[in-house]
Write an enzyme that holds these catalytic residues in place. Structure first.
Site, PDB file in Angstrom:
ATOM      1  N   GLU A  16       0.812  -1.216   0.000  1.00  0.00           N
ATOM      2  CA  GLU A  16       0.000   0.000   0.000  1.00  0.00           C
ATOM      3  C   GLU A  16       0.845   1.265   0.000  1.00  0.00           C
ATOM      4  OE1 GLU A  16      -2.122  -2.806   3.050  1.00  0.00           O
ATOM      5  OE2 GLU A  16      -0.161  -2.631   2.065  1.00  0.00           O
ATOM      6  N   LEU A  17       1.964   1.230   0.728  1.00  0.00           N
ATOM      7  CA  LEU A  17       2.801   2.427   0.820  1.00  0.00           C
ATOM      8  C   LEU A  17       3.382   2.789  -0.541  1.00  0.00           C
ATOM      9  CD1 LEU A  17       4.076   4.608   2.584  1.00  0.00           C
ATOM     10  CD2 LEU A  17       5.985   3.043   3.020  1.00  0.00           C
ATOM     11  N   LYS A  18       3.813   1.803  -1.280  1.00  0.00           N
ATOM     12  CA  LYS A  18       4.351   2.048  -2.627  1.00  0.00           C
ATOM     13  C   LYS A  18       3.329   2.784  -3.484  1.00  0.00           C
ATOM     14  CE  LYS A  18       5.186  -0.557  -6.902  1.00  0.00           C
ATOM     15  NZ  LYS A  18       6.394   0.097  -7.408  1.00  0.00           N
ATOM     16  N   ILE A 424      22.075  -1.281 -20.506  1.00  0.00           N
ATOM     17  CA  ILE A 424      22.326  -2.392 -19.594  1.00  0.00           C
ATOM     18  C   ILE A 424      21.403  -3.572 -19.862  1.00  0.00           C
ATOM     19  CG2 ILE A 424      22.448  -3.044 -17.152  1.00  0.00           C
ATOM     20  CD1 ILE A 424      24.655  -1.138 -18.233  1.00  0.00           C
ATOM     21  N   GLY A 425      20.265  -3.353 -20.503  1.00  0.00           N
ATOM     22  CA  GLY A 425      19.452  -4.521 -20.878  1.00  0.00           C
ATOM     23  C   GLY A 425      17.969  -4.274 -20.976  1.00  0.00           C
ATOM     24  N   SER A 426      17.356  -3.769 -19.914  1.00  0.00           N
ATOM     25  CA  SER A 426      15.900  -3.648 -19.903  1.00  0.00           C
ATOM     26  C   SER A 426      15.455  -2.257 -20.333  1.00  0.00           C
ATOM     27  CB  SER A 426      15.350  -3.939 -18.504  1.00  0.00           C
ATOM     28  OG  SER A 426      15.898  -3.052 -17.556  1.00  0.00           O
ATOM     29  N   GLU A 598      26.431  -8.424  -2.282  1.00  0.00           N
ATOM     30  CA  GLU A 598      25.395  -8.467  -1.255  1.00  0.00           C
ATOM     31  C   GLU A 598      25.700  -9.388  -0.083  1.00  0.00           C
ATOM     32  OE1 GLU A 598      20.676  -9.246  -1.385  1.00  0.00           O
ATOM     33  OE2 GLU A 598      21.536  -7.681  -2.618  1.00  0.00           O
ATOM     34  N   HIS A 688      18.063   5.820 -11.524  1.00  0.00           N
ATOM     35  CA  HIS A 688      17.133   5.693 -10.401  1.00  0.00           C
ATOM     36  C   HIS A 688      16.414   7.003 -10.112  1.00  0.00           C
ATOM     37  CE1 HIS A 688      20.215   2.514  -9.795  1.00  0.00           C
ATOM     38  NE2 HIS A 688      19.123   1.798  -9.684  1.00  0.00           N
TER      39      HIS A 688
END
Length: 748
Positions: A16-18, A424-426, A598, A688
């Protein structure tokens, strides 16, 4: 015993926050409506935790974008450029997170980095010469009062001063000692104001203590807390997570804090440290329920661990914030025999209560059920795969001939101009793309109709890429829902949740697949659309794959075998895909390792033995059998890579693209120092952020790159894939990028 959690997922049960925040970005709701939504969501979460029976409930773990950014705004740690722009405080906050470009000015987003060893990202604070640290925000106070008005007495949570300093970028000339003193004054004021409001305890998060600390670090930490805790007006819980506190344990237990939070899941030495002695006047918040993975807790092992600590005053806790796991299994349609093995955030609350009951002598039935669960066999082991991995030799991890010879062969084969351009690809995953994929999943359209749609998308973007003069094209990945899930759907051993979303940054969520059993490739994954795209153009189209380390790191991994064995299983599956692409005429193949860093241990002393010594070879295992003329690319983003450059060079790729623009291309200096052999594509603009970089801005970036990296080694590309961006900003930004390259080429 008492139960608590470090933090709770903020995005909501259904994200919901998104959706509310993105409505605000699109001007569909105003700031007041967004604030009201946040208040309602916090209420829902507090009441859920209370109704479950958790004794000690945190507050201020909620954020509209990032908790570190919240701390920066609380303490007035914002760039001077932001103060002069005519935006509301709310819009300044989002401008620092994602950039702003409009009639009121042009603000670049602050750098975004990995939050320790997780897939969450924080906005890096910047302390400038003009920064005046003081308490200006009210969020932590407001949210405590919100909960109090609901009859819930919470424990406010705040990033601790030591870790805040560790994570901050310091402008040249800033006096660190003066900054530290100002920070202590501000934190003391926060403690006093919370106590005046009725708070009895504050949680200060210091995950920075689980990293390698030298004597100067320890002295700084101790000095900060001795001053901060003098005459403290409320109890202080000093909370750590993501590892152990071996370097600072004695200092930590000697501080006048009231409670210490330790991670007993990833903190491999914490058990022995506590067994060596823990103060009787302090409470131990024992992080025994895994906040980063979704498997059920083994109650028998956990009870034995807690009892072995021999501490009288223990609070059962999660190992870290539950921010890093999905909300609840209640929204999943797994069969019972599968679902019973999983615990998402809501279920982890139940696990804490079960453990509390067992340790109190009242949970015999719960313990028996849990033992039975762990005694059951989940799947049938792939013995042939295990044997293949056991028989791997050094030759399986070595590509021949050496890089320099391959580079010569590839230069002759491809005849590319200087500063070759690519992406980069997408490309943007528009609403139409997502809706069409959903229709196929619901059987509302045929596979043939879906394929026609994807083909049309590919054709459109291939034509457009050619029109702006990109040298190496991509097909856009319109058929893919996610760079890990898409591959997992074609591999045995994977399961997929319906609503297992986890926050990655801001409004960006990911839905990590679950590695349930042994992993092997069942069929070709990307060959169909890569082959199709290449057939539509005379230019080279890169094949696009996700690498084995990233597939593992962006999945919920198994806990019954090592990460190394899991990764090698995935590597062998992706190796088959690489060779299949090559056999079908794909001349350049990009194997993304966006998440390489990561699971890198937080302590440098553990980097090689525990991670790099198998993670880097896993990547080489994927591409070691391709022909010398086939060019292998990889891409890395979302992290700091400067300190593992030698290991990255050992991946033996032919071209590596890095996310670099938000970090001011700092990585280039390290590439230069390390004599990095691989060709590189440092990202020339930040994807971004929705802002569009001007041609001159990109030219300046390229010129900076060329002062650090030899011309013949440089590729030009954006920072990352473009799936989350809109079409207009994507096309304008890429057109500006190719124009900048054309201008630079003319000047050479």
């Amino acid at each position: 015993m008492t139960t608590t959690i470090i933090g709770f997922p903020r995005i909501g049960e259904q994200r919901e926050l998104k959706y509310a925040t993105e409505k605000y970005f699109r001007n569909e709701i105003n700031g007041e409506a967004l604030a009201d939504f946040g208040k309602d969501l916090r209420k829902k979460h507090w009441q859920l935790i209370q109704e479950k029976g958790i004794n000690l409930i945190p507050s201020n773990d909620f954020s509209f974008y990032d908790a570190t950014l919240d701390t920066s705004f609380l303490l007035n740690v914002v760039p001077a450029a932001l103060e002069t722009i005519d935006l509301s405080e709310q819009d300044k906050y989002f401008a620092l997170a994602r950039g702003y470009q409009g009639e009121k000015g042009d603000i670049k987003a602050r750098p975004m980095k990995k939050w320790f060893n997780t897939n969450y990202h924080y906005i890096v604070p910047k302390i400038e010469a003009t920064t005046a640290i003081k308490v200006v925000g009210t969020k932590i106070f407001d949210e405590y009062l919100e909960a109090k008005a609901l009859g819930i007495d919470t424990r406010p949570v705040l990033l601790g001063p030591f870790t805040f300093l560790q994570l901050s970028e310091f402008e040249a000339g800033v006096d660190r000692q003066a900054t530290t003193e100002a920070l202590i004054v501000a934190y003391k004021e926060i403690l006093t104001r919370l106590a005046d409001l009725g708070a009895t305890t504050i949680q200060l998060d210091e995950p920075g203590l689980v990293k390698d600390l030298n004597q100067a670090d320890i002295q700084e930490f101790e000095a900060i807390y001795q001053k901060l805790l003098a005459d403290k007006p409320l109890a202080v819980l000093l909370q750590t997570y993501f590892g152990d506190v071996r370097d600072v344990y004695q200092t930590l237990i000697g501080l006048p804090v009231d409670a210490i939070g330790l991670d007993f899941v990833e903190g491999i030495q914490n058990q022995a440290l506590v067994q060596s002695g823990f103060p009787s006047d302090k409470t131990l918040y024992a992080g025994v329920v895994n906040g980063k993975n979704i498997w059920r807790n083994d109650y028998q092992k956990t009870v034995a661990l807690v009892e072995s600590l021999n501490v009288s005053d223990v609070v059962l806790n999660t190992s870290c914030s539950l921010l890093h796991v999905p909300f609840t299994t209640e929204n999943e349609n797994f069969p019972t025999e599968i679902k019973q093995h999983f615990a998402f955030a809501k279920e982890k609350l139940d696990e804490l209560l079960d453990l509390d009951a067992i340790l109190s002598g009242e949970g015999a039935e719960k313990l028996a059920q849990n033992k039975q669960l762990f005694a059951s066999q989940r799947f049938e082991k792939n013995e042939e795969l295990s044997q293949t991995i056991a028989q791997l030799t050094q030759d399986d991890f070595t590509r021949k001939p050496a890089f320099s010879e391959r580079e010569t062969l590839q230069t002759a084969r491809f005849q590319l101009p200087v500063l070759p351009t690519t992406t980069i690809g997408s490309f943007p995953q528009t609403r139409e793309v997502k809706q069409t994929r959903a229709k196929l999943k619901r059987n509302e359209i045929t596979q043939e109709a879906y394929d026609q749609f994807v083909a049309a998308q590919i054709n459109d973007w291939l034509t457009w890429q050619e029109s702006i003069g990109l040298d190496i094209l991509v097909h856009g990945e319109f058929e893919r829902n996610d760079m890990v899930e898409y591959f997992g759907q074609n591999l045995s051993g994977y399961l997929f949740s319906q609503n297992g979303w986890v926050q990655s940054y801001g409004t960006r969520g990911v839905k990590p697949p679950i590695i349930w059993g042994d992993v092997a490739r069942e069929q070709a994954i990307t060959v169909k659309w890569s082959k199709y795209a290449q057939s539509q153009t005379d230019k080279i189209v890169k094949g696009m794959l996700t690498g084995p380390v990233t597939i593992l790191n962006w999945s919920f991994p198994r806990e019954d075998i090592s990460l190394k064995e899991s990764t090698y299983q995935i590597a062998l599956a992706i190796q088959e895909e690489v060779l299949d692409l090559e056999a079908n005429g794909i001349k350049m193949i990009q194997i993304d390792e966006a998440a390489l860093r990561e699971k890198l241990p937080l302590r440098k002393t553990d980097w090689h033995d525990e991670y790099l010594d198998w993670a880097i070879p896993a990547f080489r295992l994927v591409h070691n059998k391709v022909q010398p003329e086939t060019q292998i690319h990889t891409h890395m983003c979302y992290s700091e890579f400067t300190d593992i450059i030698p290991a990255i060079d050992q991946m033996d790729a032919d071209v590596i693209s890095f996310e670099a623009s938000r970090s001011n291309l700092d990585i280039l200096d390290e590439l230069q120092r390390q004599n990095f052999k691989t060709q590189v594509g440092p990202g020339v603009y930040d994807i971004h952020s929705p802002r569009v970089p001007a041609v001159d801005e990109i030219k300046q970036t390229i010129q900076t790159i060329l002062t650090k990296v030899p011309l013949e080694k440089v590729w030009i590309n954006p920072d990352c894939g473009l799936k989350t961006r809109g079409i207009p900003e994507t096309r304008e930004s890429l057109a500006n990028m190719t124009e900048a390259v054309k201008a630079i080429r003319e000047e050479l």
